[in-house]
Design a protein around this motif. Structure first.
Motif, PDB file in Angstrom:
ATOM      1  N   CYS A   5       0.831  -1.217   0.000  1.00 30.19           N
ATOM      2  CA  CYS A   5       0.000   0.000   0.000  1.00 30.19           C
ATOM      3  C   CYS A   5       0.866   1.268   0.000  1.00 30.19           C
ATOM      4  N   GLY A   9      -1.668   3.377  -3.243  1.00 27.91           N
ATOM      5  CA  GLY A   9      -2.590   4.504  -3.055  1.00 27.91           C
ATOM      6  C   GLY A   9      -3.748   4.505  -4.028  1.00 27.91           C
ATOM      7  N   ALA A  10      -3.870   3.454  -4.840  1.00 31.51           N
ATOM      8  CA  ALA A  10      -4.915   3.430  -5.872  1.00 31.51           C
ATOM      9  C   ALA A  10      -6.319   3.561  -5.293  1.00 31.51           C
ATOM     10  N   PHE A  86     -10.485  -1.507   4.595  1.00 29.61           N
ATOM     11  CA  PHE A  86     -10.051  -1.782   3.215  1.00 29.61           C
ATOM     12  C   PHE A  86      -8.571  -2.144   3.212  1.00 29.61           C
ATOM     13  N   CYS A  93      -9.655  -3.878  -4.238  1.00 31.45           N
ATOM     14  CA  CYS A  93      -8.234  -3.511  -4.315  1.00 31.45           C
ATOM     15  C   CYS A  93      -7.716  -3.767  -5.726  1.00 31.45           C
ATOM     16  N   ARG A  97      -6.269  -0.993  -8.417  1.00 33.61           N
ATOM     17  CA  ARG A  97      -4.913  -1.077  -8.974  1.00 33.61           C
ATOM     18  C   ARG A  97      -4.959  -1.143 -10.501  1.00 33.61           C
ATOM     19  N   LEU A 105      -1.562  -7.788  -7.355  1.00 35.33           N
ATOM     20  CA  LEU A 105      -0.627  -8.270  -6.318  1.00 35.33           C
ATOM     21  C   LEU A 105      -0.575  -9.782  -6.335  1.00 35.33           C
TER      22      LEU A 105
END
Ligand code: SF4
Ligand code: SF4
Length: 105
Positions: A5, A9-10, A86, A93, A97, A105
């Motif tokens: 993270c 920061g998306a 979150f 997530c 991204r 990820l």
């Protein structure tokens, strides 16, 4: 291993962040010192929103740094509950991204 993270920061530039006004500074459900009032906008009597998260381009006012490189939440200890709930295990997530052109990820 570093936290992904901190170089992402998306989610902070992808979604509206709404929460109860009691999480604002001085409120009954505030985490730490609570979210600074000047960083939130009223939506309804029972909902406030992190400033910038409904703007175009969207970006939470509390986010510092460059998305995809190095970021920090400037109110990390006081961040509202949606942000606390979150993390990388959230299905959105990957969406955030992807939206920012970052690898899964
Ligand atoms: S989109 Fe996922 S990896 Fe990026 S900051 Fe949010 S939770 Fe972390
Ligand atoms: S309050 Fe912090 S964690 Fe929540 S969206 Fe804003 S910058 Fe991200």
């Amino acid at each position: 291993m570093s936290n992904p993270c901190q170089s992402c920061g998306a989610c902070c530039v992808s979604f509206r962040v709404d929460f109860h006004p009691a999480e604002l500074a001085g409120g009954a459900f505030a985490w730490g010192a609570g979210v600074p009032g000047e960083m939130a906008l009223p939506v309804t009597l029972g909902i406030v929103r992190m400033a910038g998260t409904d703007a175009s381009p969207r970006r939470c006012i509390a986010l510092a740094g460059e998305v995809g490189r190095e970021v920090a939440c400037t109110i990390y200890d006081e961040r509202p509950s949606p942000c606390r709930e979150f993390d990388t295990s959230h299905e959105a997530c990957a969406r955030a991204r992807q939206r920012c052109g970052l690898p899964l990820l």
